[in-house]
Scaffold this motif. Structure first.
Motif, PDB file in Angstrom:
ATOM      1  N   HIS A   6       0.829  -1.211   0.000  1.00 47.47           N
ATOM      2  CA  HIS A   6       0.000   0.000   0.000  1.00 47.47           C
ATOM      3  C   HIS A   6       0.862   1.260   0.000  1.00 47.47           C
ATOM      4  CE1 HIS A   6      -2.871  -3.068   1.366  1.00 47.47           C
ATOM      5  NE2 HIS A   6      -3.814  -2.274   0.876  1.00 47.47           N
ATOM      6  N   ALA A   7       2.035   1.173  -0.589  1.00 43.38           N
ATOM      7  CA  ALA A   7       2.966   2.304  -0.606  1.00 43.38           C
ATOM      8  C   ALA A   7       3.031   2.989  -1.968  1.00 43.38           C
ATOM      9  CB  ALA A   7       4.357   1.836  -0.196  1.00 43.38           C
ATOM     10  N   THR A   8       2.112   2.656  -2.863  1.00 46.46           N
ATOM     11  CA  THR A   8       2.188   3.251  -4.203  1.00 46.46           C
ATOM     12  C   THR A   8       1.953   4.753  -4.197  1.00 46.46           C
ATOM     13  OG1 THR A   8      -0.140   2.666  -4.556  1.00 46.46           O
ATOM     14  CG2 THR A   8       1.521   1.122  -5.369  1.00 46.46           C
ATOM     15  N   ASN A   9       1.283   5.259  -3.153  1.00 45.12           N
ATOM     16  CA  ASN A   9       1.061   6.711  -3.057  1.00 45.12           C
ATOM     17  C   ASN A   9       2.041   7.370  -2.085  1.00 45.12           C
ATOM     18  OD1 ASN A   9       0.081   5.774  -0.646  1.00 45.12           O
ATOM     19  ND2 ASN A   9      -1.953   6.690  -0.823  1.00 45.12           N
ATOM     20  N   LEU A  10       2.987   6.598  -1.578  1.00 49.84           N
ATOM     21  CA  LEU A  10       3.937   7.100  -0.587  1.00 49.84           C
ATOM     22  C   LEU A  10       5.013   7.953  -1.243  1.00 49.84           C
ATOM     23  CD1 LEU A  10       5.044   7.057   2.347  1.00 49.84           C
ATOM     24  CD2 LEU A  10       6.374   5.032   1.679  1.00 49.84           C
ATOM     25  N   LYS A  11       5.145   9.171  -0.741  1.00 54.38           N
ATOM     26  CA  LYS A  11       6.181  10.065  -1.263  1.00 54.38           C
ATOM     27  C   LYS A  11       7.419  10.056  -0.379  1.00 54.38           C
ATOM     28  CE  LYS A  11       6.770  14.789  -3.000  1.00 54.38           C
ATOM     29  NZ  LYS A  11       6.117  16.104  -3.127  1.00 54.38           N
ATOM     30  N   VAL A  12       7.204   9.971   0.932  1.00 52.11           N
ATOM     31  CA  VAL A  12       8.347  10.000   1.845  1.00 52.11           C
ATOM     32  C   VAL A  12       7.944   9.395   3.184  1.00 52.11           C
ATOM     33  CG1 VAL A  12       7.801  12.286   2.781  1.00 52.11           C
ATOM     34  CG2 VAL A  12      10.177  11.504   2.786  1.00 52.11           C
ATOM     35  N   ILE A  13       8.921   8.792   3.858  1.00 48.21           N
ATOM     36  CA  ILE A  13       8.775   8.407   5.255  1.00 48.21           C
ATOM     37  C   ILE A  13       9.462   9.509   6.044  1.00 48.21           C
ATOM     38  CG2 ILE A  13       9.325   6.697   7.021  1.00 48.21           C
ATOM     39  CD1 ILE A  13       9.228   4.555   4.862  1.00 48.21           C
ATOM     40  N   ALA A  14       8.671  10.354   6.708  1.00 47.86           N
ATOM     41  CA  ALA A  14       9.158  11.622   7.250  1.00 47.86           C
ATOM     42  C   ALA A  14       9.588  11.514   8.710  1.00 47.86           C
ATOM     43  CB  ALA A  14       8.067  12.686   7.112  1.00 47.86           C
ATOM     44  N   PRO A  15      10.671  12.198   9.066  1.00 53.54           N
ATOM     45  CA  PRO A  15      11.180  12.179  10.444  1.00 53.54           C
ATOM     46  C   PRO A  15      10.480  13.198  11.340  1.00 53.54           C
ATOM     47  CG  PRO A  15      12.662  13.451   9.091  1.00 53.54           C
ATOM     48  CD  PRO A  15      11.562  12.955   8.172  1.00 53.54           C
ATOM     49  N   ASP A  16       9.188  13.024  11.567  1.00 54.56           N
ATOM     50  CA  ASP A  16       8.412  13.907  12.439  1.00 54.56           C
ATOM     51  C   ASP A  16       8.405  15.358  11.965  1.00 54.56           C
ATOM     52  OD1 ASP A  16       6.833  14.720  14.531  1.00 54.56           O
ATOM     53  OD2 ASP A  16       8.437  14.776  16.010  1.00 54.56           O
ATOM     54  N   ASP A  17       8.398  15.552  10.647  1.00 54.50           N
ATOM     55  CA  ASP A  17       8.206  16.909  10.121  1.00 54.50           C
ATOM     56  C   ASP A  17       7.045  16.918   9.131  1.00 54.50           C
ATOM     57  OD1 ASP A  17       9.302  15.558   7.974  1.00 54.50           O
ATOM     58  OD2 ASP A  17      10.712  17.147   7.445  1.00 54.50           O
ATOM     59  N   GLY A  18       6.132  15.966   9.318  1.00 52.17           N
ATOM     60  CA  GLY A  18       4.994  15.862   8.415  1.00 52.17           C
ATOM     61  C   GLY A  18       4.146  17.111   8.377  1.00 52.17           C
ATOM     62  N   GLN A  19       4.019  17.790   9.527  1.00 54.47           N
ATOM     63  CA  GLN A  19       3.223  19.011   9.564  1.00 54.47           C
ATOM     64  C   GLN A  19       3.827  20.095   8.675  1.00 54.47           C
ATOM     65  OE1 GLN A  19       4.970  17.787  12.055  1.00 54.47           O
ATOM     66  NE2 GLN A  19       6.230  19.390  12.975  1.00 54.47           N
ATOM     67  N   ASP A  20       5.154  20.168   8.640  1.00 58.63           N
ATOM     68  CA  ASP A  20       5.809  21.169   7.799  1.00 58.63           C
ATOM     69  C   ASP A  20       5.663  20.819   6.324  1.00 58.63           C
ATOM     70  OD1 ASP A  20       6.706  22.549  10.081  1.00 58.63           O
ATOM     71  OD2 ASP A  20       8.455  21.250  10.238  1.00 58.63           O
ATOM     72  N   ARG A  21       5.767  19.549   6.021  1.00 58.48           N
ATOM     73  CA  ARG A  21       5.614  19.098   4.640  1.00 58.48           C
ATOM     74  C   ARG A  21       4.184  19.358   4.166  1.00 58.48           C
ATOM     75  NH1 ARG A  21       9.920  16.023   3.074  1.00 58.48           N
ATOM     76  NH2 ARG A  21       8.711  15.321   1.272  1.00 58.48           N
ATOM     77  N   LEU A  22       3.231  19.134   5.049  1.00 54.70           N
ATOM     78  CA  LEU A  22       1.828  19.373   4.711  1.00 54.70           C
ATOM     79  C   LEU A  22       1.585  20.864   4.479  1.00 54.70           C
ATOM     80  CD1 LEU A  22      -0.769  17.612   4.506  1.00 54.70           C
ATOM     81  CD2 LEU A  22      -1.262  18.266   6.861  1.00 54.70           C
ATOM     82  N   ALA A  23       2.143  21.680   5.341  1.00 62.66           N
ATOM     83  CA  ALA A  23       1.966  23.128   5.212  1.00 62.66           C
ATOM     84  C   ALA A  23       2.592  23.650   3.919  1.00 62.66           C
ATOM     85  CB  ALA A  23       2.574  23.841   6.417  1.00 62.66           C
ATOM     86  N   ARG A  24       3.696  23.029   3.496  1.00 60.28           N
ATOM     87  CA  ARG A  24       4.355  23.460   2.260  1.00 60.28           C
ATOM     88  C   ARG A  24       3.694  22.880   1.016  1.00 60.28           C
ATOM     89  NH1 ARG A  24       9.203  22.372   5.407  1.00 60.28           N
ATOM     90  NH2 ARG A  24       9.390  20.356   4.338  1.00 60.28           N
ATOM     91  N   GLY A  25       2.708  22.005   1.209  1.00 55.49           N
ATOM     92  CA  GLY A  25       2.020  21.402   0.072  1.00 55.49           C
ATOM     93  C   GLY A  25       2.783  20.286  -0.596  1.00 55.49           C
ATOM     94  N   GLU A  26       3.757  19.714   0.106  1.00 52.56           N
ATOM     95  CA  GLU A  26       4.570  18.649  -0.489  1.00 52.56           C
ATOM     96  C   GLU A  26       3.819  17.322  -0.534  1.00 52.56           C
ATOM     97  OE1 GLU A  26       8.391  18.522   1.402  1.00 52.56           O
ATOM     98  OE2 GLU A  26       8.672  20.688   1.230  1.00 52.56           O
ATOM     99  N   GLU A  27       2.916  17.122   0.417  1.00 52.13           N
ATOM    100  CA  GLU A  27       2.039  15.955   0.420  1.00 52.13           C
ATOM    101  C   GLU A  27       0.620  16.402   0.727  1.00 52.13           C
ATOM    102  OE1 GLU A  27       5.889  14.739   0.476  1.00 52.13           O
ATOM    103  OE2 GLU A  27       5.092  15.428   2.391  1.00 52.13           O
TER     104      GLU A  27
END
Length: 203
Positions: A47-68
């Motif tokens: 179920h990783a076909t939509n996986l862009k990154v395994i993030a080191p607890d910075d998911g909120q920043d990635r989300l805010a930047r629109g990366e995922e």
């Protein structure tokens, strides 16, 4: 999340991610059975076909930047991001299938050089107002019942079911049991999974 058509980020937390997969497969999230953990890793890989990154607890920043479009992240981090955004673009959701619940702890090591000072600090943190201040700042649920009963917690937090979920919702939560018998099994499968998933979805 696993069937979402856009991009997602997982949290680099083996016990959380593998624990979720184990629960979805009907296994104990704290299993010591290496075959069950391997099946959970296989589930995540499938179920990783939509996986862009395994993030080191910075998911909120990635989300805010629109990366995922969607991330697995700690609730307080997401609520802080939402508050900083002051917008309606984001939401925090507890999966219906359940997830991990965790608790911060304070402890005094047996060899602590200043145990009395440590005990005084713990007493300070356990003060109702101090505990409320911490929860109001972090947007995490308070374990301090006096702080809750005395109305020291922000009402918007107290009435938020994602911060203080109902008993019905909590039935699907699981705690992580720390054990030297468990850790190597999860780490082995998680490290292998990360190596396999790396680069599945390019930026």
């Amino acid at each position: 999340m696993f069937n979402y058509q856009g991009t997602v980020a997982w949290l680099d937390d083996e016990r959380a991610m593998l624990g979720i997969a184990l629960k979805l497969l009907g296994f104990d999230p704290n299993t010591t059975n290496a075959d069950e953990v391997a099946k959970a890793a296989d589930f995540l890989k499938a179920h990783a076909t939509n996986l862009k990154v395994i993030a080191p607890d910075d998911g909120q920043d990635r989300l805010a930047r629109g990366e995922e479009d969607m991330v697995v992240e700690y609730s307080g981090d997401i609520f802080h991001m939402i508050a900083d955004c002051n917008c309606d673009d984001f939401a925090y959701v507890i999966p219906q299938e359940g997830t991990r619940i965790w608790v911060d702890n304070m402890a005094i090591p047996a060899t602590a050089p200043h145990p009395d000072l440590a005990a005084a600090f713990i007493d300070y943190v356990l003060d109702a107002q101090v505990g409320a201040d911490i929860s109001n700042f972090t947007a995490y649920a308070s374990p301090n019942q006096t702080a809750i009963d005395d109305g020291l917690i922000q009402q918007s937090y107290l009435t938020n079911p994602s911060i203080y979920p109902s008993d019905e919702v909590k039935k699907n939560f699981f705690y992580v049991i720390s054990s030297p018998d468990i850790a190597p099994i999860f780490t082995k499968s998680w490290d292998a999974l990360k190596a396999t998933c790396k680069g599945i979805r390019k930026s």
